[in-house]
Every structure is written in structure tokens, then in C-alpha cells.
Design a protein around this motif. Structure first.
Motif, PDB file in Angstrom:
ATOM      1  N   GLU A  43       0.819  -1.217   0.000  1.00  0.00           N
ATOM      2  CA  GLU A  43       0.000   0.000   0.000  1.00  0.00           C
ATOM      3  C   GLU A  43       0.855   1.270   0.000  1.00  0.00           C
ATOM      4  OE1 GLU A  43      -3.406   0.189   2.433  1.00  0.00           O
ATOM      5  OE2 GLU A  43      -4.003  -1.880   2.007  1.00  0.00           O
ATOM      6  N   HIS A  44       2.113   1.157   0.417  1.00  0.00           N
ATOM      7  CA  HIS A  44       3.002   2.326   0.390  1.00  0.00           C
ATOM      8  C   HIS A  44       3.322   2.773  -1.037  1.00  0.00           C
ATOM      9  CE1 HIS A  44       3.769   2.528   4.692  1.00  0.00           C
ATOM     10  NE2 HIS A  44       3.863   1.202   4.688  1.00  0.00           N
ATOM     11  N   TRP A  79      -2.721   1.424  -7.550  1.00  0.00           N
ATOM     12  CA  TRP A  79      -3.707   1.403  -6.479  1.00  0.00           C
ATOM     13  C   TRP A  79      -4.001  -0.039  -6.084  1.00  0.00           C
ATOM     14  CZ3 TRP A  79      -5.009   1.858 -11.547  1.00  0.00           C
ATOM     15  CH2 TRP A  79      -6.057   1.085 -12.034  1.00  0.00           C
ATOM     16  N   VAL A  80      -4.656  -0.190  -4.935  1.00  0.00           N
ATOM     17  CA  VAL A  80      -5.039  -1.510  -4.433  1.00  0.00           C
ATOM     18  C   VAL A  80      -6.526  -1.699  -4.672  1.00  0.00           C
ATOM     19  CG1 VAL A  80      -5.255  -2.968  -2.366  1.00  0.00           C
ATOM     20  CG2 VAL A  80      -3.219  -1.556  -2.681  1.00  0.00           C
ATOM     21  N   LEU A  81      -6.900  -2.872  -5.198  1.00  0.00           N
ATOM     22  CA  LEU A  81      -8.300  -3.240  -5.377  1.00  0.00           C
ATOM     23  C   LEU A  81      -8.461  -4.641  -4.810  1.00  0.00           C
ATOM     24  CD1 LEU A  81     -11.110  -2.556  -6.516  1.00  0.00           C
ATOM     25  CD2 LEU A  81     -10.377  -3.583  -8.682  1.00  0.00           C
ATOM     26  N   LEU A  86      -2.710  -2.897  -8.547  1.00  0.00           N
ATOM     27  CA  LEU A  86      -2.912  -2.639  -9.971  1.00  0.00           C
ATOM     28  C   LEU A  86      -2.124  -1.433 -10.419  1.00  0.00           C
ATOM     29  CD1 LEU A  86      -6.796  -3.130 -10.127  1.00  0.00           C
ATOM     30  CD2 LEU A  86      -5.040  -4.771 -10.761  1.00  0.00           C
ATOM     31  N   LEU A  87      -1.665  -1.472 -11.668  1.00  0.00           N
ATOM     32  CA  LEU A  87      -0.947  -0.364 -12.289  1.00  0.00           C
ATOM     33  C   LEU A  87      -1.657  -0.038 -13.587  1.00  0.00           C
ATOM     34  CD1 LEU A  87       2.854   0.030 -12.612  1.00  0.00           C
ATOM     35  CD2 LEU A  87       1.448   0.282 -14.625  1.00  0.00           C
ATOM     36  N   ASP A  88      -1.849   1.246 -13.866  1.00  0.00           N
ATOM     37  CA  ASP A  88      -2.540   1.635 -15.091  1.00  0.00           C
ATOM     38  C   ASP A  88      -1.796   2.765 -15.776  1.00  0.00           C
ATOM     39  OD1 ASP A  88      -4.469   1.434 -17.031  1.00  0.00           O
ATOM     40  OD2 ASP A  88      -6.005   2.520 -15.925  1.00  0.00           O
ATOM     41  N   GLU A  91      -1.936   4.074 -22.245  1.00  0.00           N
ATOM     42  CA  GLU A  91      -1.815   3.237 -23.444  1.00  0.00           C
ATOM     43  C   GLU A  91      -2.122   1.763 -23.202  1.00  0.00           C
ATOM     44  OE1 GLU A  91       1.891   3.886 -25.420  1.00  0.00           O
ATOM     45  OE2 GLU A  91       1.613   6.054 -25.472  1.00  0.00           O
ATOM     46  N   MET A  92      -2.370   1.372 -21.954  1.00  0.00           N
ATOM     47  CA  MET A  92      -2.690  -0.024 -21.670  1.00  0.00           C
ATOM     48  C   MET A  92      -4.147  -0.315 -22.019  1.00  0.00           C
ATOM     49  SD  MET A  92      -0.926  -0.789 -18.014  1.00  0.00           S
ATOM     50  CE  MET A  92       0.817  -0.569 -17.734  1.00  0.00           C
ATOM     51  N   THR A  93      -4.412  -1.533 -22.483  1.00  0.00           N
ATOM     52  CA  THR A  93      -5.787  -1.918 -22.793  1.00  0.00           C
ATOM     53  C   THR A  93      -6.556  -2.290 -21.533  1.00  0.00           C
ATOM     54  OG1 THR A  93      -5.088  -4.197 -23.222  1.00  0.00           O
ATOM     55  CG2 THR A  93      -5.191  -2.712 -25.121  1.00  0.00           C
ATOM     56  N   GLU A  94      -5.849  -2.608 -20.461  1.00  0.00           N
ATOM     57  CA  GLU A  94      -6.460  -2.925 -19.166  1.00  0.00           C
ATOM     58  C   GLU A  94      -5.414  -2.728 -18.084  1.00  0.00           C
ATOM     59  OE1 GLU A  94      -5.602  -7.721 -19.531  1.00  0.00           O
ATOM     60  OE2 GLU A  94      -7.589  -6.930 -19.960  1.00  0.00           O
ATOM     61  N   PRO A  95      -5.836  -2.509 -16.821  1.00  0.00           N
ATOM     62  CA  PRO A  95      -4.845  -2.359 -15.751  1.00  0.00           C
ATOM     63  C   PRO A  95      -4.009  -3.628 -15.594  1.00  0.00           C
ATOM     64  CG  PRO A  95      -6.991  -1.586 -15.031  1.00  0.00           C
ATOM     65  CD  PRO A  95      -7.207  -2.276 -16.352  1.00  0.00           C
ATOM     66  N   MET A  96      -2.802  -3.448 -15.123  1.00  0.00           N
ATOM     67  CA  MET A  96      -1.846  -4.529 -14.932  1.00  0.00           C
ATOM     68  C   MET A  96      -1.830  -4.933 -13.464  1.00  0.00           C
ATOM     69  SD  MET A  96       2.273  -4.168 -15.556  1.00  0.00           S
ATOM     70  CE  MET A  96       2.189  -4.126 -17.334  1.00  0.00           C
ATOM     71  N   VAL A  97      -1.980  -6.224 -13.192  1.00  0.00           N
ATOM     72  CA  VAL A  97      -1.879  -6.736 -11.827  1.00  0.00           C
ATOM     73  C   VAL A  97      -0.401  -6.930 -11.502  1.00  0.00           C
ATOM     74  CG1 VAL A  97      -2.457  -8.628 -10.257  1.00  0.00           C
ATOM     75  CG2 VAL A  97      -4.120  -7.881 -11.990  1.00  0.00           C
ATOM     76  N   ILE A  98       0.041  -6.385 -10.382  1.00  0.00           N
ATOM     77  CA  ILE A  98       1.433  -6.450  -9.957  1.00  0.00           C
ATOM     78  C   ILE A  98       1.564  -7.493  -8.853  1.00  0.00           C
ATOM     79  CG2 ILE A  98       3.364  -5.157  -8.966  1.00  0.00           C
ATOM     80  CD1 ILE A  98       2.451  -4.175 -11.721  1.00  0.00           C
ATOM     81  N   THR A  99       2.463  -8.442  -9.042  1.00  0.00           N
ATOM     82  CA  THR A  99       2.703  -9.473  -8.034  1.00  0.00           C
ATOM     83  C   THR A  99       4.213  -9.589  -7.781  1.00  0.00           C
ATOM     84  OG1 THR A  99       2.856 -11.211  -9.720  1.00  0.00           O
ATOM     85  CG2 THR A  99       0.672 -10.810  -8.760  1.00  0.00           C
ATOM     86  N   LEU A 100       4.569 -10.287  -6.720  1.00  0.00           N
ATOM     87  CA  LEU A 100       5.978 -10.595  -6.499  1.00  0.00           C
ATOM     88  C   LEU A 100       6.437 -11.541  -7.597  1.00  0.00           C
ATOM     89  CD1 LEU A 100       6.381 -11.184  -2.663  1.00  0.00           C
ATOM     90  CD2 LEU A 100       7.407  -9.364  -4.014  1.00  0.00           C
ATOM     91  N   ALA A 101       7.605 -11.271  -8.151  1.00  0.00           N
ATOM     92  CA  ALA A 101       8.132 -12.110  -9.229  1.00  0.00           C
ATOM     93  C   ALA A 101       8.636 -13.436  -8.669  1.00  0.00           C
ATOM     94  CB  ALA A 101       9.263 -11.380  -9.947  1.00  0.00           C
ATOM     95  N   ASP A 102       8.286 -14.500  -9.354  1.00  0.00           N
ATOM     96  CA  ASP A 102       8.773 -15.835  -9.000  1.00  0.00           C
ATOM     97  C   ASP A 102       9.734 -16.260 -10.108  1.00  0.00           C
ATOM     98  OD1 ASP A 102       9.154 -18.287  -7.851  1.00  0.00           O
ATOM     99  OD2 ASP A 102       7.277 -19.140  -8.594  1.00  0.00           O
TER     100      ASP A 102
END
Length: 196
Positions: A43-44, A79-81, A86-88, A91-102
Motif C-alpha cells: 500500500e506504500h 492502487w489496491v483493489l 494494480l498499475l494503469d 496506453e494499456m488496454t487494461e490495468p496490470m496486476v502487480i505481483t511478487l516475481a517468482d
């Protein structure tokens, strides 16, 4: 790491708007790479982020076209949903979900003699900005979405390495078919909290 590489990394950071070298400092994010710690931190990162595009390249068929740093600055919003970060971007067609990379350690390799070296590799960015911290001890984030480019909808991947609460080093990758050719575009970007 050789002194010349360290100096190059420091000078590269100093050339990016909003960045400055803080020799000897260790990022407060060092040691926060676990999923449990990330849940408390995410959230930071909510808010608007200024995006500065550094150098990169487009690889289409046998052609490699270098990309110079862009003088234009763009804004991305995070923002958090519910449980998602989520990142927007416009030029994106939809917001991007951000996760920890594995994923394994992030290394930028160029397998083509005409592909230019990156402005800054992940390890150089960590050394220059996060101090004596390993990149895998920082929260490495990944998001995937789609973007309209060259008359096609292409896959976009953004690998983000927060080096402190207000600064994120990232590698932007766009790939897909355009005009009958497989195209890959990669470039380094910096995200700085808007207003910082």
C-alpha cells in the motif's frame, strides 16, 4: 564489481531526472522480499508515478533499432483493489496486476552483436541506489498486460525493482507479431513518485 562499472552506474543514476547517488546508504527495502513482508508494504506504493524512459531497442526479424532516452515523462497510477495491486497507464488496454516475481536473478543479456548495452542493469541500479543490498533481497515485482502498438495488440511485461519507497527501477518488454514479423522491444525505465 570493477570500479569503472560502479562509476558508470553512479553517473547513469545521476543523469536520470529525480535521482541522486547516496553513497553508502542501504535501502530501507533491503530484506523485504518475502511475500508476508510485501503484503504489509504494497500500500506504500499506491499513487501516481512519473515514468522516465531510458535507452532500449526494438528487435524485429534481423533488424535491431536502438531507442534513445525519451525526453517525455509519462504518469502511471498504482492502487489496491481487494487483494490486487494494480498499475494503469493511458496506453494499456487494461490495468496490470502487480505481483511478487517468482523468477531467478534478473540479468540483462544481449545475444545479438547490434543490441546496445542497457543504460543500467538491475545489479548496477541496486548498487548505485540501494547500496550494499542484493537485488533478490528487494521486493522484485512483475506485471503483465497488453498494449496497442504498430496496429497490433502486443504483450507487455514490466519487471520492477523498488530501490526505495519513492524510486523504482524497471525493465519494460513488449513483444508480439506486428506487420508479419515477431517484434521484441525492451528498455529500462525509472518510476519516481509524482511530486518527489
Amino acid at each position: 564489481m570493477r570500479p569503472a562499472i560502479v562509476l558508470t552506474a553512479i553517473l547513469s543514476c545521476a543523469a536520470v531526472p529525480g535521482l541522486a547517488q547516496r553513497a553508502g546508504d542501504i535501502s530501507d527495502l533491503c530484506g523485504t522480499s518475502s511475500p508476508a513482508t510485501w503484503q504489509g508494504l504494497r500500500e506504500h506504493f499506491v499513487g501516481d508515478w512519473r515514468v522516465d524512459h531510458l535507452s532500449g531497442y526494438v528487435h524485429a526479424g534481423r533488424m535491431v533499432i536502438p531507442m534513445e532516452p525519451s525526453p517525455e515523462t509519462e504518469i502511471m497510477s498504482i492502487w489496491v483493489l481487494g487483494e490486487d495491486l494494480l498499475l494503469d497507464h493511458a496506453e494499456m488496454t487494461e490495468p496490470m496486476v502487480i505481483t511478487l516475481a517468482d523468477e531467478g536473478r534478473w540479468v540483462i543479456e544481449t545475444n545479438h552483436p547490434e543490441i546496445p548495452d542497457p543504460a543500467l542493469t538491475p545489479d548496477e541500479a541496486v548498487l548505485a541506489w540501494a547500496g550494499d543490498c542484493d537485488q533478490e533481497d528487494l521486493p522484485r515485482l512483475i506485471g503483465q498486460s497488453h498494449v496497442a502498438m504498430a496496429g497490433s495488440v502486443m504483450d507487455m511485461t514490466l519487471r520492477m525493482l523498488p530501490v526505495d519507497m519513492d524510486t523504482i527501477y524497471a525493465i519494460l518488454e513488449i513483444e508480439g507479431a506486428a506487420q508479419g514479423q515477431y517484434v521484441v522491444a525492451r528498455r529500462v525505465v525509472w518510476l519516481n513518485r509524482a511530486g518527489e
